[in-house]
Write an enzyme that holds these catalytic residues in place. Structure first.
Site, mmCIF file in Angstrom:
data_model
loop_
_atom_site.group_PDB
_atom_site.id
_atom_site.type_symbol
_atom_site.label_atom_id
_atom_site.label_comp_id
_atom_site.label_asym_id
_atom_site.label_seq_id
_atom_site.Cartn_x
_atom_site.Cartn_y
_atom_site.Cartn_z
ATOM 1 N N CYS A 357 58.641 11.747 -46.833
ATOM 2 C CA CYS A 357 59.880 11.116 -46.368
ATOM 3 C C CYS A 357 60.998 11.166 -47.406
ATOM 4 C CB CYS A 357 59.649 9.647 -46.043
ATOM 5 S SG CYS A 357 58.255 9.307 -44.990
HETATM 6 O O1 KQY Z 1 59.591 7.058 -43.708
HETATM 7 C C1 KQY Z 1 60.690 7.418 -43.516
HETATM 8 N N1 KQY Z 1 60.922 8.632 -43.113
HETATM 9 C C2 KQY Z 1 61.864 6.539 -43.664
HETATM 10 C C3 KQY Z 1 61.514 5.140 -43.780
HETATM 11 C C4 KQY Z 1 62.718 4.302 -43.910
HETATM 12 C C5 KQY Z 1 62.357 2.950 -44.317
HETATM 13 C C6 KQY Z 1 63.524 2.119 -44.652
HETATM 14 N N2 KQY Z 1 63.100 0.817 -45.058
#
Ligand code: KQY
Length: 365
Positions: A357
């Site tokens: 992520c």
């Molecule tokens: O895991 C992701 N791709 C993004 C997560 C965003 C979390 C914000 N608190």
């Protein structure tokens, strides 16, 4: 950056698989205290460790705010890492960065999806998100890559995985969620994906991992390891809220054919934990109305599937968990030609995601 008004597909561009070679990896420096505990200091240490692990394989570019520029430069001091001043709202470049597309003839362009912080005012994780929505454009500008902008069509990079041979996996929980593209039906969403990523087949898993605050991003649940082979987060415990999710996904995958008509081989990756934030960890996050509440009773969506494929390697999260060794062994078995490096992922998980992520690959052309 220069914006094109055609689509990647009509121009002969498509998204390569993550295992195709890269010129670099993009990251963004974490800073916001209402998402990252203790003013993001532990997260910054974790991000720096991820960046340095990746830099052992390929170059890394890290976007950072003006306020954090000096601190980030000090913590990211490594010959393979460059630090660039870039404002953003948070640090999830998988979701806010461009999806790069190539044409097999040296062409490199980027898709700049509309970003609404994982759901806008209907369950999104913060407001405003305007600077995050500009991240893809800024990266494409720095790289002088022509841009396709999907104004009004919301997508995050973590919501999709492709095999580079025409197949895409995603989840209904995310892409059919009314808080993304409620003006479109499934077939229209498939058409947008086909036009912008050059894919021919979408495999829809019903749900992602339990309690994933992105509404079930596939990159925390299931990924391709090579064409016609996927890795799925897994539990055999019927008491685990992930049990039905994993078993349903397995049934879908086993019944699916990819774009080339092949059946899929499914490998099972154990889920760590169950993992929870401690009361102390939760207390370190600033409370701001409209951001995700942090509470020790809320199960964390920890997953070893949230790893990044880099040139010659795999950079995967560890959780100081009994399953860490099993996860490493499975990744080594699935990627025999790559070196597996595990980096502590707990601090990133506390912020709501993991290594995949917070990274975005730029294909080599
Ligand atoms: O895991 C992701 N791709 C993004 C997560 C965003 C979390 C914000 N608190």
């Amino acid at each position: 950056m220069y914006t094109l008004h055609s689509t990647p597909r009509t121009d002969g561009f498509s998204m390569p698989a993550e295992w195709a070679s890269h010129s670099q990896i993009w990251m963004i420096w974490p800073e916001r205290p209402d998402n990252w505990r203790l003013g993001a200091k532990p997260a910054q240490t974790a991000f720096a460790e991820v960046a340095k692990a990746i830099a052992g394989f390929e170059p890394v570019s890290v976007g950072v705010s003006a306020a954090q520029y000096q601190n980030a430069c000090a913590q990211l001091d490594h010959p393979g890492i460059r630090v660039l001043e870039m404002s953003s709202d948070d640090a999830w470049v998988r979701d806010t960065g461009p999806t790069f597309v190539t044409n097999g003839q040296g062409g490199l362009r980027g898709v700049d999806w509309t970003f609404n912080a994982w759901g806008g005012f209907n369950g999104g994780l913060y407001w405003p998100w305007q600077r995050d929505d500009q991240v893809a454009d800024k990266i494409l500008g720095l790289e002088r890559c022509p841009r396709y902008r999907t104004e009004g069509f919301v997508l995050e990079g973590g919501a999709i995985h492709v095999d580079g041979e025409g197949t895409l996996i995603t989840t209904e929980e995310c892409l059919l969620n009314p808080n993304r593209n409620s003006h479109l039906v499934r077939e229209e969403i498939e058409l947008m994906l086909a036009d912008h990523l050059g894919i021919d087949k979408v495999i829809w898993l019903p749900l992602g991992l339990f309690n994933d605050e992105t509404d079930g991003h596939v990159d925390n649940f299931c990924c391709f390891v090579r064409p016609a082979e996927v890795l799925l987060a897994w539990t055999d415990d019927p008491q685990d809220p992930n049990y039905e999710r994993c078993h349903t996904a397995l049934r879908v995958l086993e019944a699916s054919r990819d774009a080339k008509g092949r059946t899929l081989q499914v490998h099972k990756m154990p889920i760590p934990g169950p993992l929870y934030a401690t009361a102390e960890e939760c207390a370190g996050v600033d409370r701001v109305l409209g951001t995700q509440p942090r509470d020790p009773s809320i199960r964390l969506a920890g997953s070893y599937v949230n790893f990044l494929i880099v040139n010659g390697g795999i950079v995967a999260p560890s959780f100081a968990d009994a399953q860490d060794d099993t996860a490493r062994a499975l990744l080594e078995q699935l990627f025999p030609d790559r070196r597996v490096v595990m980096v502590p992922g707990r601090e990133i998980l506390l912020g709501g995601g993991n290594i995949h992520c917070i990274t975005q690959q730029q294909p080599a052309v």
